[in-house]
Each structure stands twice: as C-alpha cells, then as structure tokens.
Design a protein around this motif. Structure first.
Motif, PDB file in Angstrom:
ATOM      1  N   GLU A 118       0.772  -1.122   0.183  1.00 57.08           N
ATOM      2  CA  GLU A 118      -0.125  -0.058  -0.018  1.00 57.08           C
ATOM      3  C   GLU A 118       0.915   1.236   0.067  1.00 57.08           C
ATOM      4  O   GLU A 118       0.860   2.131  -0.588  1.00 57.08           O
ATOM      5  CB  GLU A 118      -0.817  -0.047   1.176  1.00 57.08           C
ATOM      6  N   THR A 119       2.041   1.304   0.750  1.00 62.54           N
ATOM      7  CA  THR A 119       2.920   2.364   1.009  1.00 62.54           C
ATOM      8  C   THR A 119       3.407   2.724  -0.549  1.00 62.54           C
ATOM      9  O   THR A 119       3.292   3.687  -1.016  1.00 62.54           O
ATOM     10  CB  THR A 119       4.091   2.115   1.805  1.00 62.54           C
ATOM     11  N   ARG A 121       2.360   1.709  -3.511  1.00 63.57           N
ATOM     12  CA  ARG A 121       1.424   1.891  -4.634  1.00 63.57           C
ATOM     13  C   ARG A 121       0.987   3.510  -4.214  1.00 63.57           C
ATOM     14  O   ARG A 121       0.934   4.193  -5.178  1.00 63.57           O
ATOM     15  CB  ARG A 121       0.076   0.973  -4.144  1.00 63.57           C
ATOM     16  N   ARG A 122       0.860   3.982  -3.100  1.00 68.74           N
ATOM     17  CA  ARG A 122       0.773   5.365  -2.947  1.00 68.74           C
ATOM     18  C   ARG A 122       1.931   6.403  -3.525  1.00 68.74           C
ATOM     19  O   ARG A 122       1.657   7.046  -3.966  1.00 68.74           O
ATOM     20  CB  ARG A 122       0.326   5.671  -1.568  1.00 68.74           C
ATOM     21  N   GLU A 125       1.592   6.082  -7.415  1.00 69.27           N
ATOM     22  CA  GLU A 125       0.516   7.099  -7.645  1.00 69.27           C
ATOM     23  C   GLU A 125       0.963   8.656  -7.533  1.00 69.27           C
ATOM     24  O   GLU A 125       0.740   9.116  -8.591  1.00 69.27           O
ATOM     25  CB  GLU A 125      -0.734   7.003  -6.794  1.00 69.27           C
TER      26      GLU A 125
END
Length: 157
Positions: A118-119, A121-122, A125
């Motif tokens: 998740e880290t 992925r952010r 992005e």
C-alpha cells in the motif's frame, strides 16, 4: 570557448525535432523517465523493481510457489531466489510448505508486506500524478485509453 552542448543533452527539449516527431522515441524517453523515477522511489524504500513486482503479484494471486512467481514477474527462477530471500528477511513474505506438494513452498504476503504494498502503491501514484501533472483530466483519460489500446494490440495479442 568550451562546448556546453552536452549539458542539456538529457532534457527532452534538447532533442532534435526529428526525434521528437517519432512516437517510438517519445515512448522510449517517457518510459525511461518513468523507470528512473520508480527506481529512485523503490531505492528509497530499499527495494528494486523485482521486489516490487513480486509484492504486487503476491497481492493479486495471494499464494503461489517460487517458480510460478518467477514466471509471473519475468525473472529467471534462479534469480527469484534472492528476491524471495530478501523479501522474507524483511518480513514482507512468508514461506510455508505447500500442502499440495511437500517439495514446494507456498509464498504469501505478511501483514507487513500488505502494508508495504500500500505504501509503494501510494508512492507510485504520486509519481504518476507528477508525470501527468501538465495534462488536463480529459488528456489523461485520452492518453490512458490510447496506451491501453496500444498495449492490447502489441503486448496482449
């Protein structure tokens, strides 16, 4: 007088018009810039693109074995050993005996691995937002649509 023409050779605006007229050249340069930014972000997290690919793949497939993971991320199975070993040492994945085949180990993300995905992925992005910042929403949509179509007719045939 010294020739300073090499100083701006790395910028896109320094590219001769005939190169900038080539779609292949533009795709190559933009791909290289994207990879450079991704590699820098991953290095800041102590990872490589192969580590990232393994984590993202495991997030999607949930559980697999090492050879299949190597196939999915496009790494020679011998090179996948160091990727899997690294991720396991970091506590991001775990290996357990595969109940279907005792000779193999099942590999899956740990809770820390899911948090790391998740880290990353952010952060990814953010890189994409930065690269596309100069485009309107409609332009971003059109670019994505065209790239998706190009991908379908070249890579996914």
């Amino acid at each position: 007088m010294a020739d300073n023409s090499h100083e701006s050779a790395g910028s896109a605006s320094a590219a001769p018009p005939e190169l900038r007229a080539s779609t292949g050249y533009l795709l190559t340069r933009l791909g290289a810039e994207s990879r450079r930014r991704w590699a820098r972000m991953l290095a800041a997290h102590g990872m490589t693109p192969h580590h990232y690919g393994a984590l993202m793949t495991l997030e999607n497939v949930k559980v697999t074995h090492q050879q299949h993971l190597a196939e999915l991320i496009g790494v020679d199975p011998r090179n996948a050993v160091s990727v899997v070993d690294f991720l396991e040492r970091q506590g991001l994945i775990e290996r357990t005996r595969d109940p279907a085949d005792r000779r193999r180990h099942a590999i899956r993300l740990t809770a820390d691995g899911r948090t790391t995905v998740e880290t990353l992925r952010r952060a990814g992005e953010g890189i994409e937002r930065d690269m596309l910042d100069g485009l309107t929403g409609d332009e971003r949509f059109a670019l994505h649509t065209l790239l998706q179509r190009l991908f379908e007719v070249t890579v996914d045939r």
